[in-house]
Structures are given as structure tokens and as C-alpha cells.
Design a protein around this motif. Structure first.
Motif, short mmCIF file in Angstrom:
data_model
loop_
_atom_site.label_atom_id
_atom_site.label_comp_id
_atom_site.label_asym_id
_atom_site.label_seq_id
_atom_site.Cartn_x
_atom_site.Cartn_y
_atom_site.Cartn_z
N THR A 2 0.83 -1.20 0.00
CA THR A 2 0.00 0.00 0.00
C THR A 2 0.87 1.25 0.00
O THR A 2 2.03 1.21 0.36
CB THR A 2 -0.92 -0.01 1.24
OG1 THR A 2 -1.70 1.17 1.23
CG2 THR A 2 -0.14 -0.06 2.51
N SER A 3 0.29 2.35 -0.40
CA SER A 3 1.03 3.61 -0.37
C SER A 3 0.74 4.40 0.91
O SER A 3 1.35 5.42 1.16
CB SER A 3 0.68 4.46 -1.59
OG SER A 3 -0.71 4.75 -1.58
N ASN A 4 -0.19 3.90 1.72
CA ASN A 4 -0.54 4.56 2.98
C ASN A 4 0.22 3.88 4.12
O ASN A 4 -0.04 2.72 4.44
CB ASN A 4 -2.05 4.47 3.22
CG ASN A 4 -2.48 5.21 4.46
OD1 ASN A 4 -1.66 5.72 5.22
ND2 ASN A 4 -3.78 5.28 4.68
N PRO A 5 1.16 4.57 4.76
CA PRO A 5 1.94 3.95 5.84
C PRO A 5 1.09 3.40 6.97
O PRO A 5 1.49 2.45 7.63
CB PRO A 5 2.83 5.09 6.34
CG PRO A 5 2.91 6.05 5.21
CD PRO A 5 1.59 5.93 4.48
N ALA A 6 -0.07 3.94 7.20
CA ALA A 6 -0.94 3.45 8.27
C ALA A 6 -1.46 2.05 7.97
O ALA A 6 -1.87 1.34 8.88
CB ALA A 6 -2.10 4.41 8.49
N ASP A 7 -1.45 1.65 6.71
CA ASP A 7 -1.94 0.34 6.31
C ASP A 7 -0.86 -0.74 6.33
O ASP A 7 -1.16 -1.91 6.10
CB ASP A 7 -2.55 0.39 4.91
CG ASP A 7 -3.82 1.23 4.86
OD1 ASP A 7 -4.46 1.40 5.92
OD2 ASP A 7 -4.15 1.73 3.77
N ASP A 12 4.80 -6.51 6.39
CA ASP A 12 5.28 -5.58 5.36
C ASP A 12 6.63 -4.99 5.76
O ASP A 12 7.56 -4.92 4.94
CB ASP A 12 4.28 -4.45 5.13
CG ASP A 12 2.99 -4.91 4.50
OD1 ASP A 12 3.00 -5.88 3.71
OD2 ASP A 12 1.95 -4.27 4.80
N TYR A 13 6.73 -4.55 7.01
CA TYR A 13 7.99 -3.97 7.48
C TYR A 13 9.11 -5.00 7.49
O TYR A 13 10.25 -4.71 7.12
CB TYR A 13 7.82 -3.36 8.87
CG TYR A 13 7.17 -2.00 8.84
CD1 TYR A 13 7.85 -0.88 8.37
CD2 TYR A 13 5.85 -1.82 9.26
CE1 TYR A 13 7.25 0.37 8.33
CE2 TYR A 13 5.25 -0.58 9.23
CZ TYR A 13 5.96 0.51 8.76
OH TYR A 13 5.36 1.75 8.71
N LEU A 14 8.80 -6.24 7.90
CA LEU A 14 9.82 -7.28 7.92
C LEU A 14 10.27 -7.67 6.52
O LEU A 14 11.46 -7.89 6.28
CB LEU A 14 9.32 -8.51 8.68
CG LEU A 14 9.24 -8.35 10.18
CD1 LEU A 14 8.64 -9.60 10.82
CD2 LEU A 14 10.61 -8.06 10.77
#
Length: 61
Positions: A2-7, A12-14
Motif C-alpha cells: 500500500t502507499s498509505n503507511p498506516a496500512d 510488510d515492514y519485515l
């Protein structure tokens, strides 16, 4: 992704942290993994994530 960091999820981060580590960007990998660890409610999982991506040492020339 996603392009929204809140999502963004822990996974995703890993995934991004692994990509950065493979690309030779250890500090960015560390930052992404640390964000993933902060987002998890499980202290054991957070500790495991941080152990996989320790903070790189600074090299002073």
C-alpha cells in the motif's frame, strides 16, 4: 503493498527489512525491523525481530 503507511503491517515492514539487508542497507533494515517490533504486541516476538536485525555499528573513518 500500500502507499498509505498506516496500512502497513508487521509483515510488510519485515519483508522490507529483509530486502534492505539483502541490498546491503543494514541501517535501513534495522530501522524497518525496529518499526515492526514496535508494532507487535508480543514482547517475545519483538525481541526476536530485534535480534534478527541488530543495530549496525557505526564506522568512523
Amino acid at each position: 503493498m500500500t502507499s498509505n503507511p498506516a496500512d502497513l503491517t508487521v509483515a510488510d515492514y519485515l519483508d522490507s527489512a529483509r530486502e534492505m539487508a539483502a541490498a546491503g542497507r543494514p541501517y535501513l533494515a534495522y530501522l524497518l525491523a525496529d518499526t515492526a517490533a514496535e508494532q507487535t504486541a508480543d514482547p517475545a516476538l519483538a525481541q526476536s525481530i530485534r535480534a534478527q536485525f541488530p543495530e549496525p555499528t557505526r564506522r568512523e573513518d
